[in-house]
Write a protein that holds these residues in place. Sequence first.
Motif, short mmCIF file in Angstrom:
data_model
loop_
_atom_site.label_atom_id
_atom_site.label_comp_id
_atom_site.label_asym_id
_atom_site.label_seq_id
_atom_site.Cartn_x
_atom_site.Cartn_y
_atom_site.Cartn_z
N UNK A 229 -29.35 -0.48 11.63
CA UNK A 229 -30.47 -0.70 10.71
C UNK A 229 -31.11 0.64 10.32
N UNK A 230 -31.40 1.45 11.35
CA UNK A 230 -32.07 2.73 11.08
C UNK A 230 -31.18 3.65 10.23
N UNK A 231 -29.91 3.76 10.62
CA UNK A 231 -28.99 4.67 9.91
C UNK A 231 -28.77 4.19 8.47
N UNK A 232 -28.56 2.89 8.31
CA UNK A 232 -28.27 2.40 6.95
C UNK A 232 -29.45 2.64 6.01
N UNK A 233 -30.64 2.28 6.47
CA UNK A 233 -31.81 2.42 5.59
C UNK A 233 -32.18 3.89 5.38
#
Lengths: 279, 215
Positions: A229-233
């Motif tokens: 979630x963190x990396x994608x966003x």
Amino acid sequence: MTEFFELLELAAVQRAAFALLLGAVALPIIGVVIIGLDIMPVRFAMMHIALLGIAVGLLTGLDPLLCAVVACGLSGAGLTPLARSRSGLSGAMGLLMSLAIAAALLVLSISGVNASAAFELLWGSILATKTGDVVLLGALAVLVPALFAWRRGQLALLLHDRELAACSGVPVNRLTLVLLVLVAIAIAGAIRLTGALLVDALTLLPALAARRLAQSLTGMAVWAVGIGVVVNLAGFALALLLDQPPGPVLVLLAGAVALAAHFLPERRTPAWQSASSSH
Amino acid sequence: MLVETTGLPVRLAGVSCAHGGRTVVRDVSLDVAAGQRVALTGTNGSGKTTLLRAVLGLHAAARGVIEVGRREARTSADWTRRRREIAWIPQRQAAGRFPLLVDELLASGGAPERARAAAAELGVGELGRQPVHTLSGGQLQRAYLARALGCVEAGAGVLLADEPTAALDFEGQAAVAGLLAGLPVTVMVVTHDRAVVQRCERVFEMAAGALREIT
């Protein structure tokens, strides 16, 4: 910065961000499964088979991505008997990759369609994400965590040791079949976001980072989804800010996180990992 | 004291197994009555482990008749039932690539509470939240033994144990030998441990894949 916020108001950007968020729920868990089943070569093969599916779609006029998903799903199911041994998949994957890419090129040549349309999907086009892609990723975001929660104990046994799982009443062949089909479909579904060549950013890299941080399968899945979630966003936002293609930025960010996790102090590394690396 | 047995008979007739074209178990026939304890001894590589694995269906290239509870296993459902009927302590406890908590291992036998209680009795009750790869060889062997006791509680009628005391200290070996002798199931144990052999009613020796009864 004003431009950045203006970009966020675009429907295509919002759809892409939503697709990445949905992808971050399912795809890192698929990465955990890929590591657990020791089927790294399968994802390469699926990328090639996805290209064959796209070529068939371009030839027949059907939705290329749908054809890729179907081709990958069928191939995943067909691979189940080979997954009984670690050596069973590696040789077959080399053959499958070569045959799939050769067949894809032949289909493109025979059909006379522009091959560049197929090869564009190798690099991805996140801002071209369609509603169908979002629906597929949404379905995976529900199905994959649900399967994980429902069969967590059986998955933990299967991914740890196939024979122990069999002796514990786990339907290993059926569960492996389901997992391989899900892996194949997930890879095909992720292709639009990062392209076939960079699909690891969404699947494998968060799982590799999570492997360094967790002591159990559940812990790995939670860490992998969180990192995803963190990396994608963050990766998508960074790509927009820097006006660079999102795929490579996502890969580099996910890779940096996996590398950082690798360099964490040894005391945080679970002992099982150093034990398994010596086998 | 007589222990009421819930064990199942095991019958092997003309069982042969091969590894890559080399025959490692040759035409083995054996009748084990319900509740009987049988020790399999013999040199390394003589086929003992392969024979036990064939009973569980883990050795694909096995020929001959293998019955547990007077039933053969042919279909996938048969094998699932067979594996439920058998508690299994492998020789090399799973060295999987993935984390598995001791609690998850104990629960896999079908009776988690009994397995946890057995783990406590065997001195590994505090390790439930640890991944199995963090355990020593002896701790892991005790955890697998506790799991097997859970399997018996869940209804298994046969215990197949492959060198279950190999990683234990002397005290542990004696305790496990006594524990195996008190189980109300059929026991087939591969062992080089005299304490375990002495508590078995029948002792066999395997040599070059052939089986003969020595006591």
